[in-house]
Design a protein around this motif. Structure first.
Motif, PDB file in Angstrom:
ATOM      1  N   PRO A   2     -20.655  -4.805 -21.139  1.00 46.79           N
ATOM      2  CA  PRO A   2     -20.210  -3.927 -20.649  1.00 46.79           C
ATOM      3  C   PRO A   2     -21.312  -3.208 -20.709  1.00 46.79           C
ATOM      4  CG  PRO A   2     -19.221  -4.779 -22.124  1.00 46.79           C
ATOM      5  CD  PRO A   2     -20.216  -6.004 -22.483  1.00 46.79           C
ATOM      6  N   LEU A   3     -21.592  -1.795 -19.634  1.00 46.55           N
ATOM      7  CA  LEU A   3     -22.046  -0.583 -19.147  1.00 46.55           C
ATOM      8  C   LEU A   3     -22.073   0.158 -20.400  1.00 46.55           C
ATOM      9  CD1 LEU A   3     -23.957   0.766 -16.996  1.00 46.55           C
ATOM     10  CD2 LEU A   3     -21.444   2.020 -16.402  1.00 46.55           C
ATOM     11  N   ARG A   4     -23.277   0.912 -20.590  1.00 43.48           N
ATOM     12  CA  ARG A   4     -23.461   1.812 -22.165  1.00 43.48           C
ATOM     13  C   ARG A   4     -23.992   3.263 -21.599  1.00 43.48           C
ATOM     14  NH1 ARG A   4     -23.577  -0.479 -27.715  1.00 43.48           N
ATOM     15  NH2 ARG A   4     -25.267   1.155 -28.341  1.00 43.48           N
ATOM     16  N   VAL A   5     -23.480   4.015 -21.802  1.00 43.14           N
ATOM     17  CA  VAL A   5     -23.932   5.269 -21.488  1.00 43.14           C
ATOM     18  C   VAL A   5     -23.613   6.415 -21.946  1.00 43.14           C
ATOM     19  CG1 VAL A   5     -23.232   7.586 -19.494  1.00 43.14           C
ATOM     20  CG2 VAL A   5     -22.695   4.935 -19.103  1.00 43.14           C
ATOM     21  N   MET A   6     -25.277   6.858 -22.368  1.00 45.83           N
ATOM     22  CA  MET A   6     -25.023   8.073 -23.015  1.00 45.83           C
ATOM     23  C   MET A   6     -25.350   9.316 -22.724  1.00 45.83           C
ATOM     24  SD  MET A   6     -28.168   9.126 -25.880  1.00 45.83           S
ATOM     25  CE  MET A   6     -28.098   7.780 -27.118  1.00 45.83           C
ATOM     26  N   ILE A   7     -24.314  10.392 -23.081  1.00 44.60           N
ATOM     27  CA  ILE A   7     -23.677  11.621 -23.250  1.00 44.60           C
ATOM     28  C   ILE A   7     -24.752  12.610 -23.520  1.00 44.60           C
ATOM     29  CG2 ILE A   7     -22.357  13.392 -21.740  1.00 44.60           C
ATOM     30  CD1 ILE A   7     -20.895  10.906 -21.133  1.00 44.60           C
ATOM     31  N   ILE A   8     -25.098  13.398 -23.638  1.00 45.64           N
ATOM     32  CA  ILE A   8     -25.324  15.021 -24.701  1.00 45.64           C
ATOM     33  C   ILE A   8     -25.336  16.389 -23.815  1.00 45.64           C
ATOM     34  CG2 ILE A   8     -27.854  15.924 -25.705  1.00 45.64           C
ATOM     35  CD1 ILE A   8     -28.933  13.003 -25.637  1.00 45.64           C
ATOM     36  N   ALA A   9     -24.741  16.520 -24.692  1.00 47.30           N
ATOM     37  CA  ALA A   9     -24.101  18.346 -24.401  1.00 47.30           C
ATOM     38  C   ALA A   9     -24.670  19.280 -24.827  1.00 47.30           C
ATOM     39  CB  ALA A   9     -22.589  18.632 -23.703  1.00 47.30           C
ATOM     40  N   GLY A  10     -24.764  20.426 -25.044  1.00 52.44           N
ATOM     41  CA  GLY A  10     -25.210  21.245 -25.554  1.00 52.44           C
ATOM     42  C   GLY A  10     -24.444  22.522 -25.970  1.00 52.44           C
ATOM     43  N   GLU A  11     -23.375  22.921 -25.607  1.00 55.84           N
ATOM     44  CA  GLU A  11     -22.303  24.230 -25.766  1.00 55.84           C
ATOM     45  C   GLU A  11     -21.218  23.472 -25.282  1.00 55.84           C
ATOM     46  OE1 GLU A  11     -23.582  27.771 -24.197  1.00 55.84           O
ATOM     47  OE2 GLU A  11     -25.156  26.216 -22.393  1.00 55.84           O
TER      48      GLU A  11
END
Length: 378
Positions: A2-11
């Motif tokens: 499976p594809l592994r995606v990290m998402i980083i949002a700050g606000e």
């Protein structure tokens, strides 16, 4: 695998874009594993949160929360070392995300910067740094690709997710006015004080006196304030009590519904003000910041406007009242001018139609999913 995606949002606004992306990724790859930094919207869409949205914003906010940010950074780098991450999606928040991008590249992770920092406004030296630390940039403004392509980095204009959110949102003004106990025959001023605690501290006193001035001139006006998520409202109990005494209504976490019932809007500069323009709502933009930050900003920011609609149209379509100009007298005068002068109002909304035409054919989340597919070969 499976594809592994990290998402980083700050606000808050970035977190919404992260949630939209997470939902689309799940639709394309049902077994995709999503993890990252964000809030409840991202978590609802299946993102395993490593840390929540930070309260650190601006120069001094970041300094005061450096311990929390460093702790989150250590968690992320440990994941880079010990677990597979195929693609890292960074959403704005440059003071933190650029460090994360550098670490991710070190471990061979593909880095996609979505919602690039506003380097065209300040700290233009960052353009090179962002280009060096990203494999590709998904630009949300039409003039951004040229800047990054000069540095040899792929950059695609994907459109603005604020437009995407509007197209997905259905609002019926008549039923909403009934729900919010608003008189359908009286004008409504929608007020957006901001999504950060410091903004409320500086903006709410101005808003109180602005409302008093408008009520004095036009007693028929109704007022509704959009309350952003992740705010510590209890810190401003006295001001909220004063506003309630002025018959102001409050609606939490439904900014588009507040805009839908507004005849005119008073808005802190930011994403919501851009959405108001895309919706064709006449508005006035205001902003106040700590005096020392304002002095620094005047030195390092190199743009003629701070509102996105004005930047894209390359002239002042929307009145901007910043710092010492953001007085109740100036703000109320501009609001009343838009209300009373139909020609001025129509000129502004005609410009908004031209602005909308640049974005409504784009679907940024779908475009970002395609970019991720290209990066991973899926």
């Amino acid at each position: 695998m499976p594809l592994r995606v990290m998402i980083i949002a700050g606000e808050s606004s970035g977190e919404l874009y992260g949630a939209l992306l997470a939902k689309k990724l799940k639709e394309k790859w049902p077994d995709v594993f999503l993890l990252g930094v964000g809030g409840s919207k991202m978590e609802t869409e299946g993102v395993e949160l490593i840390a929540g949205i930070t309260s650190a914003f601006g120069i001094f906010g970041a300094i005061s929360s450096v311990k929390k940010l460093f702790g989150t950074y250590r968690k992320l780098t440990e994941i880079f070392k010990t677990k597979r991450v195929d693609v890292l999606v960074l959403i704005d928040f440059p003071d933190f995300n650029l460090f994360v991008a550098k670490a991710a590249k070190k471990y061979g992770i593909k880095v996609l910067y979505y919602v690039s920092p506003q380097v065209w406004a300040w700290r233009t030296g960052r353009i090179k740094k962002i280009a060096e630390r990203s494999h590709i940039i998904a630009a949300i403004l039409p003039f951004e690709p040229e800047m990054y392509e000069k540095e040899g980095t792929d950059c695609e204009f994907v459109g603005h997710p604020a437009m995407e959110e509007l197209l997905q949102h259905v609002s019926d003004a008549k039923s909403l006015k009934e729900e919010f106990s608003l008189n359908p025959d009286a004008p409504v001023l929608g007020i957006f004080p901001g999504s950060r605690d410091g903004e409320l501290k500086r903006h709410l006193p101005v808003i109180v006196d602005t409302i008093k001035a408008i009520k004095s001139a036009h007693s028929e006006f109704q007022f509704i304030i959009a309350v952003a998520p992740n705010l510590h409202i209890e810190r401003y109990k006295a001001l909220f009590t004063t506003l309630r005494a002025l018959e102001v209504k409050f609606v939490a976490e439904r900014s588009l519904d507040v805009l839908a019932v507004s005849d005119v809007a008073l808005m802190k500069s930011g994403t919501a003000a851009f959405q108001a323009a895309l919706m064709g709502i006449p508005l006035v933009v205001f902003y106040k910041m700590p005096a020392i930050e304002f002095r620094i900003a005047k030195i390092i920011i190199d743009v003629s406007h701070i509102n996105l609609a004005n930047l894209i149209m390359e002239r002042e379509v929307v009145k901007e009242l910043i710092q010492d100009d953001a007085t109740p007298a100036r703000i109320s005068a501009e609001i009343l001018s838009l209300y009373e002068d139909s020609a001025k109002r129509e000129s502004m909304t005609d410009d908004f139609k031209r602005l909308r035409a640049l974005f409504e054919s784009k679907n940024p989340t779908d475009e970002v999913v395609k970019i991720i597919a290209n990066l991973t070969g899926d």
